[in-house]
Design a protein around this motif. Structure first.
Motif, PDB file in Angstrom:
ATOM      1  N   VAL A 211       5.805  13.761 -19.645  1.00 30.70           N
ATOM      2  CA  VAL A 211       5.422  14.413 -18.184  1.00 30.70           C
ATOM      3  C   VAL A 211       6.254  13.627 -17.248  1.00 30.70           C
ATOM      4  N   GLN A 212       7.043  14.223 -16.362  1.00 29.55           N
ATOM      5  CA  GLN A 212       7.684  13.535 -15.436  1.00 29.55           C
ATOM      6  C   GLN A 212       6.926  13.561 -14.060  1.00 29.55           C
ATOM      7  N   CYS A 213       6.737  12.514 -13.746  1.00 33.34           N
ATOM      8  CA  CYS A 213       5.739  12.282 -12.332  1.00 33.34           C
ATOM      9  C   CYS A 213       6.853  11.938 -11.033  1.00 33.34           C
ATOM     10  N   SER A 214       6.465  12.618 -10.078  1.00 37.18           N
ATOM     11  CA  SER A 214       7.638  12.222  -8.895  1.00 37.18           C
ATOM     12  C   SER A 214       7.201  10.781  -8.289  1.00 37.18           C
ATOM     13  N   THR A 215       8.350  10.267  -7.849  1.00 35.51           N
ATOM     14  CA  THR A 215       8.269   9.019  -7.213  1.00 35.51           C
ATOM     15  C   THR A 215       8.909   9.166  -6.001  1.00 35.51           C
ATOM     16  N   PRO A 216       8.839   8.251  -5.187  1.00 36.51           N
ATOM     17  CA  PRO A 216       7.870   6.878  -5.081  1.00 36.51           C
ATOM     18  C   PRO A 216       6.206   7.569  -4.927  1.00 36.51           C
ATOM     19  N   VAL A 217       5.574   6.621  -5.583  1.00 36.89           N
ATOM     20  CA  VAL A 217       4.147   6.843  -5.689  1.00 36.89           C
ATOM     21  C   VAL A 217       3.539   6.193  -4.517  1.00 36.89           C
ATOM     22  N   ALA A 218       2.751   7.079  -3.526  1.00 39.02           N
ATOM     23  CA  ALA A 218       2.029   6.594  -2.538  1.00 39.02           C
ATOM     24  C   ALA A 218       1.092   5.517  -2.745  1.00 39.02           C
ATOM     25  N   LEU A 219       0.919   4.545  -2.081  1.00 37.35           N
ATOM     26  CA  LEU A 219      -0.019   3.557  -2.325  1.00 37.35           C
ATOM     27  C   LEU A 219      -0.648   3.064  -0.928  1.00 37.35           C
ATOM     28  N   PHE A 220      -1.879   3.292  -0.880  1.00 34.54           N
ATOM     29  CA  PHE A 220      -2.344   3.362   0.457  1.00 34.54           C
ATOM     30  C   PHE A 220      -3.242   1.960   0.507  1.00 34.54           C
ATOM     31  N   CYS A 221      -2.968   1.105   1.565  1.00 31.77           N
ATOM     32  CA  CYS A 221      -3.793  -0.096   1.798  1.00 31.77           C
ATOM     33  C   CYS A 221      -4.213  -0.169   3.240  1.00 31.77           C
ATOM     34  N   ASP A 222      -5.123  -0.787   3.645  1.00 33.57           N
ATOM     35  CA  ASP A 222      -5.691  -0.904   4.942  1.00 33.57           C
ATOM     36  C   ASP A 222      -5.638  -2.110   5.688  1.00 33.57           C
ATOM     37  N   ASN A 223      -4.732  -3.006   5.147  1.00 34.75           N
ATOM     38  CA  ASN A 223      -4.342  -4.142   5.792  1.00 34.75           C
ATOM     39  C   ASN A 223      -2.937  -4.092   6.066  1.00 34.75           C
ATOM     40  N   ARG A 224      -2.452  -4.061   7.340  1.00 35.10           N
ATOM     41  CA  ARG A 224      -0.988  -3.930   7.856  1.00 35.10           C
ATOM     42  C   ARG A 224      -0.402  -5.005   7.453  1.00 35.10           C
ATOM     43  N   GLN A 255      12.826  -0.494  -5.773  1.00 36.22           N
ATOM     44  CA  GLN A 255      13.112   0.499  -6.886  1.00 36.22           C
ATOM     45  C   GLN A 255      12.911   1.937  -6.560  1.00 36.22           C
ATOM     46  N   GLY A 256      11.913   2.028  -5.567  1.00 41.27           N
ATOM     47  CA  GLY A 256      11.592   3.495  -5.211  1.00 41.27           C
ATOM     48  C   GLY A 256      10.414   4.210  -5.997  1.00 41.27           C
ATOM     49  N   VAL A 257       9.712   3.032  -6.824  1.00 35.73           N
ATOM     50  CA  VAL A 257       8.687   3.343  -7.705  1.00 35.73           C
ATOM     51  C   VAL A 257       7.316   3.625  -6.784  1.00 35.73           C
ATOM     52  N   ILE A 258       7.043   2.858  -5.756  1.00 30.90           N
ATOM     53  CA  ILE A 258       5.962   3.181  -5.005  1.00 30.90           C
ATOM     54  C   ILE A 258       6.342   3.026  -3.564  1.00 30.90           C
ATOM     55  N   LYS A 259       5.621   3.626  -2.723  1.00 31.27           N
ATOM     56  CA  LYS A 259       5.699   3.532  -1.255  1.00 31.27           C
ATOM     57  C   LYS A 259       4.493   3.138  -0.579  1.00 31.27           C
ATOM     58  N   LEU A 260       4.347   1.988   0.201  1.00 29.83           N
ATOM     59  CA  LEU A 260       3.319   1.292   0.521  1.00 29.83           C
ATOM     60  C   LEU A 260       2.925   2.197   1.961  1.00 29.83           C
ATOM     61  N   MET A 261       1.725   2.944   2.092  1.00 36.44           N
ATOM     62  CA  MET A 261       1.257   3.623   3.217  1.00 36.44           C
ATOM     63  C   MET A 261       0.122   2.806   4.045  1.00 36.44           C
ATOM     64  N   SER A 262       0.034   2.491   5.092  1.00 38.32           N
ATOM     65  CA  SER A 262      -1.212   2.042   5.932  1.00 38.32           C
ATOM     66  C   SER A 262      -2.111   3.265   6.032  1.00 38.32           C
ATOM     67  N   ILE A 263      -3.297   2.823   6.025  1.00 44.05           N
ATOM     68  CA  ILE A 263      -4.455   3.788   5.937  1.00 44.05           C
ATOM     69  C   ILE A 263      -5.728   3.045   6.809  1.00 44.05           C
ATOM     70  N   PRO A 264      -6.500   4.033   7.604  1.00 36.85           N
ATOM     71  CA  PRO A 264      -7.531   3.311   8.228  1.00 36.85           C
ATOM     72  C   PRO A 264      -8.783   2.586   7.323  1.00 36.85           C
ATOM     73  N   SER A 265      -9.308   1.881   7.717  1.00 29.70           N
ATOM     74  CA  SER A 265     -10.470   1.220   6.724  1.00 29.70           C
ATOM     75  C   SER A 265     -11.508   2.270   6.382  1.00 29.70           C
ATOM     76  N   HIS A 266     -11.960   3.288   7.463  1.00 31.37           N
ATOM     77  CA  HIS A 266     -12.852   4.221   7.183  1.00 31.37           C
ATOM     78  C   HIS A 266     -12.430   5.271   6.154  1.00 31.37           C
ATOM     79  N   LYS A 267     -10.979   5.316   5.997  1.00 29.19           N
ATOM     80  CA  LYS A 267     -10.667   6.301   5.064  1.00 29.19           C
ATOM     81  C   LYS A 267     -10.095   5.927   3.535  1.00 29.19           C
ATOM     82  N   GLN A 268     -10.414   4.448   3.673  1.00 29.81           N
ATOM     83  CA  GLN A 268     -10.028   3.830   2.188  1.00 29.81           C
ATOM     84  C   GLN A 268     -11.035   4.119   0.956  1.00 29.81           C
ATOM     85  N   ILE A 269     -10.418   4.809   0.219  1.00 30.15           N
ATOM     86  CA  ILE A 269     -11.560   5.242  -0.910  1.00 30.15           C
ATOM     87  C   ILE A 269     -11.837   3.993  -1.698  1.00 30.15           C
TER      88      ILE A 269
END
Length: 304
Positions: A211-224, A255-269
């Motif tokens: 199974v080929q998974c598209s990259t980079p994988v979005a990784l959400f963090c609420d700490n800038r 390497q383009g495996v992940i991409k760090l994304m900032s997210i507001p704390s109230h949306k952090q699952i």
């Protein structure tokens, strides 16, 4: 092919295995542990208990000194062991069970009361379980969070993360960090490192399944600050003590495996995997986990 080499028996469509109930439909697959949950409630006398809206009380901290030692600690240990197995399909109780599992050595009445709170929460929806949509995209995305100095006795932080394949939750974790973090940014960054390792493993697993998974994988963090450290290829003096985790995260970003994304704390699952939440926030957290209850009266496809 297996039948030619080994004596095997085809049990047909998966319905029940090791306490996990499976229900297939054109929309997807539902996994729950309703019978297992009801057995736990019956064994502990909570079938007629008043349901609780959350799995743990907000602001309440368990310690190893408050309360009276249990005369029969095996009762608590057996209950926590069963709740740990239940987290296979109930990620909404993972944080509460993680907290309880720290006190199986010398449990006290306060710990047992907290475990009973989890049972009261389960009483409200014993048939709830994970739903995996048949229309889900083959796309990973992760949410990483930490609660800095969560433990009042050791001041260690809590790592929490959850990873989705499309809209389906496939991996989650709540764990106390091994070392004490000097800042919230450090705690968040250590959580990021753990999440990155899990994402890389999932990519390897999907590759093994062709199974080929598209990259980079979005990784959400609420700490800038943690996001900035992960994207900055220059090590600063204040990050030397976490350079190993820095190398892991920075390497995968480069390497383009992940991409760090900032997210507001109230949306952090992943927030619900690191701390007890108030009812309103817990309901939002619970909804985003993709849990489904086929046994609920309001659900059209009730299983009998």
């Amino acid at each position: 092919m297996l039948d030619d080499s080994f004596k095997i028996k085809d049990l047909g469509q998966l319905n029940y295995f090791l306490g996990i109930e499976a229900f297939r439909s054109p929309n997807g697959l539902n996994l729950c542990q309703r019978k297992y949950t009801l057995d736990i409630l019956q064994e502990n006398g909570f079938l007629d208990a008043k349901p609780a809206k959350t799995s743990c009380t907000q602001g309440h901290k368990l310690t190893s000194t408050d309360g009276i030692l249990l005369q029969k600690p095996e009762v608590f240990r057996r209950l926590v062991g069963k709740l740990l197995y239940l987290t296979n399909t109930r990620p909404d109780i993972v944080y509460a069970v993680q907290q309880l599992s720290q006190y199986v050595d010398k449990p006290r009445d306060t710990h047992l009361a907290a475990a009973h709170r989890v049972l009261r929460y389960l009483k409200g929806s014993p048939g709830k379980g994970l739903f995996y949509s048949s229309a889900s995209q083959i796309k990973l995305q992760g949410f990483s969070d930490s609660d800095w100095a969560n433990c009042t006795e050791t001041r260690k932080s809590i790592t929490g993360y959850c990873i989705y394949l499309g809209n389906s939750l496939i991996s989650w974790k709540t764990k106390k960090q091994a070392t004490v973090s000097k800042s919230s940014s450090e705690a968040e960054y250590r959580a990021l490192a753990s999440t990155v390792c899990e994402i890389q493993w999932l990519i390897y697993l999907l590759t093994d399944l062709n199974v080929q998974c598209s990259t980079p994988v979005a990784l959400f963090c609420d700490n800038r600050s943690a996001v900035a450290i992960g994207e900055n290829h220059v090590f600063h003096e204040r990050t030397k003590h976490i350079d190993i985790d820095c190398h892991i995260v920075k390497q995968k970003v480069h390497q383009g495996v992940i991409k760090l994304m900032s997210i507001p704390s109230h949306k952090q699952i992943a927030d619900g995997f690191t701390k007890p939440l108030p009812i309103a926030f817990f309901d939002t957290f619970h909804t985003k986990l993709g849990l489904q209850d086929l046994h609920a009266p309001a659900y059209g496809g009730v299983m009998k």
